[in-house]
Design a protein around this motif. Structure first.
Motif, PDB file in Angstrom:
ATOM      1  N   LYS A   1       0.868  -1.085  -0.021  1.00 47.89           N
ATOM      2  CA  LYS A   1      -0.001  -0.115   0.104  1.00 47.89           C
ATOM      3  C   LYS A   1       0.781   1.234  -0.107  1.00 47.89           C
TER       4      LYS A   1
ATOM      5  N   ILE B   1       3.270   4.218  -1.195  1.00 45.87           N
ATOM      6  CA  ILE B   1       3.627   5.009  -2.472  1.00 45.87           C
ATOM      7  C   ILE B   1       5.143   4.712  -2.618  1.00 45.87           C
TER       8      ILE B   1
ATOM      9  N   TYR C   1       5.336   5.847  -8.046  1.00 45.81           N
ATOM     10  CA  TYR C   1       4.372   6.838  -8.196  1.00 45.81           C
ATOM     11  C   TYR C   1       4.899   8.030  -9.129  1.00 45.81           C
TER      12      TYR C   1
ATOM     13  N   ARG D   1      -0.905  14.894  -2.356  1.00 47.66           N
ATOM     14  CA  ARG D   1      -1.485  14.009  -3.132  1.00 47.66           C
ATOM     15  C   ARG D   1      -1.740  12.537  -2.510  1.00 47.66           C
ATOM     16  N   VAL D   2      -0.531  12.203  -1.862  1.00 46.06           N
ATOM     17  CA  VAL D   2      -0.538  10.975  -1.022  1.00 46.06           C
ATOM     18  C   VAL D   2      -1.234  10.839   0.170  1.00 46.06           C
TER      19      VAL D   2
ATOM     20  N   ARG E   1      -4.162  12.507   0.320  1.00 43.51           N
ATOM     21  CA  ARG E   1      -5.690  12.719  -0.105  1.00 43.51           C
ATOM     22  C   ARG E   1      -5.779  11.119  -0.645  1.00 43.51           C
ATOM     23  N   GLU E   2      -4.738  10.549  -1.333  1.00 46.83           N
ATOM     24  CA  GLU E   2      -4.965   9.222  -1.973  1.00 46.83           C
ATOM     25  C   GLU E   2      -5.191   8.196  -0.706  1.00 46.83           C
ATOM     26  N   GLN E   3      -4.302   8.134   0.253  1.00 47.14           N
ATOM     27  CA  GLN E   3      -4.535   7.262   1.322  1.00 47.14           C
ATOM     28  C   GLN E   3      -5.637   7.414   2.129  1.00 47.14           C
TER      29      GLN E   3
ATOM     30  N   LEU F   1      -8.517   8.052   0.915  1.00 46.39           N
ATOM     31  CA  LEU F   1      -9.587   7.492  -0.084  1.00 46.39           C
ATOM     32  C   LEU F   1      -9.372   6.038   0.059  1.00 46.39           C
ATOM     33  N   TYR F   2      -8.012   5.488   0.065  1.00 51.39           N
ATOM     34  CA  TYR F   2      -7.902   3.932   0.299  1.00 51.39           C
ATOM     35  C   TYR F   2      -8.545   3.569   1.563  1.00 51.39           C
TER      36      TYR F   2
END
Length: 135
Positions: free
Chosen positions: A73, A75, A97, A115-116, A118-120, A122-123
């Protein structure tokens, strides 16, 4: 976030460590791929792994492939002073990435970190939704 930096150049490790710590992140450093993998095995919840492309014992792509099996998981970012477009394509094909050329511009990392994060987030939400569907 937990960040792993693997680079054989002490000044790069120290600069990045200082930068990320000032931003409030927990930072782990390794001077070669073997040490990096050992740290990763102890911290499988690493958020970001930053690998130099040309290490003394691994190339960054080989290290990336092994590391993804341990912390899938996380990045992954590859950095290099000898980058070619082929290295960048190879890095992305293996799951990187981002591919950064040295000398590094530390401000680049602030947008990457946002960005990371925000993405994490969401994950985590996706994982929570999956667990509610499975119960």
């Amino acid at each position: 976030m937990k960040i792993l930096i693997v680079d054989d150049e002490l000044n790069i490790r120290e600069s990045l460590q200082l930068y990320f710590k000032k931003l409030g992140h927990k930072v782990f450093c390794a001077k070669d791929g073997q040490e990096g993998l050992m740290l990763l095995k102890k911290n499988t919840d690493m958020s970001i792994c930053i690998f130099d492309y040309a290490l003394t014992d691994y190339n960054g792509i080989a290290l990336l492939c092994k590391a993804k099996l341990i912390a899938h998981k996380a990045i992954y970012i590859i950095m290099t002073g000898i980058g070619t477009s082929w290295n960048a394509v190879e890095s992305y094909n293996c799951g990187a990435y981002k591919f950064l050329k040295k000398p590094l511009i530390l401000n680049e990392f602030s947008s990457i970190l946002k960005r990371v994060e925000r993405e994490q987030t969401l994950y985590k939400k996706v994982d929570e939704l999956r667990s509610t569907w499975n119960t």
